[in-house]
Design an enzyme around this catalytic site. Structure first.
Site, PDB file in Angstrom:
ATOM      1  N   VAL A  20       0.968  -0.942  -0.100  1.00 21.11           N
ATOM      2  CA  VAL A  20       0.031   0.074   0.152  1.00 21.11           C
ATOM      3  C   VAL A  20       0.979   1.269   0.112  1.00 21.11           C
ATOM      4  CG1 VAL A  20      -1.770   1.375   1.283  1.00 21.11           C
ATOM      5  CG2 VAL A  20      -1.719  -1.105   1.126  1.00 21.11           C
ATOM      6  N   LYS A  21       0.606   2.309  -0.579  1.00 24.25           N
ATOM      7  CA  LYS A  21       1.285   3.554  -0.676  1.00 24.25           C
ATOM      8  C   LYS A  21       0.361   4.282   0.462  1.00 24.25           C
ATOM      9  CE  LYS A  21       2.584   7.627  -2.862  1.00 24.25           C
ATOM     10  NZ  LYS A  21       2.985   8.195  -1.412  1.00 24.25           N
TER      11      LYS A  21
END
Length: 129
Positions: A20-21
């Site tokens: 995930v960013k």
């Protein structure tokens, strides 16, 4: 490691893993068995900027790579919220209460010994354990 732009995401079957960013601030957390020290991606001391993390304690000295994030009302990372806490060497009690942070760890670099030369999937397994 820094994120690298690609035209299309690689497939996990090709040995890639997607993360995930988090839209936060990259931080290295060092715990020597007694005290926590935080360093920014540029190596600057960020310990007083995020005092919530100074009480972290682990089974043995370690170095963690992750991101400090602030979640919005829908539990999504909000870089805009986090900006109120960035570059503040000693946040006020009001700032601590109004912009809570979390530390999302995504790599274990040291755990009693340097793990840098170890493949990522092995470091990840140790982190998850």
């Amino acid at each position: 490691m820094l994120a690298t732009p690609w035209a299309a995401p690689p497939v996990e079957a090709d040995g890639w893993v997607h993360e995930v960013k988090w839209d936060g601030v990259r931080i290295i957390l060092e715990w020597d068995g007694e005290a926590v020290r935080l360093r920014s991606r540029r190596g600057l001391d960020a310990t007083t900027t995020y005092p919530e993390l100074k009480n972290a304690a682990f089974d043995e000295p370690c170095v963690l790579d992750g991101e400090v994030v602030s979640l919005d009302g829908a539990d999504r990372p909000s870089f805009e919220r986090l900006q109120a806490r960035m570059n503040v060497s000693s946040p006020s009690e009001e700032a601590l209460a109004s912009v809570p942070i979390a530390f999302v760890v995504f790599d274990l670099l040291f755990s009693g010994e340097s793990l840098i030369g170890m493949p990522w999937h092995e470091r990840r397994a140790r982190l998850e354990s």
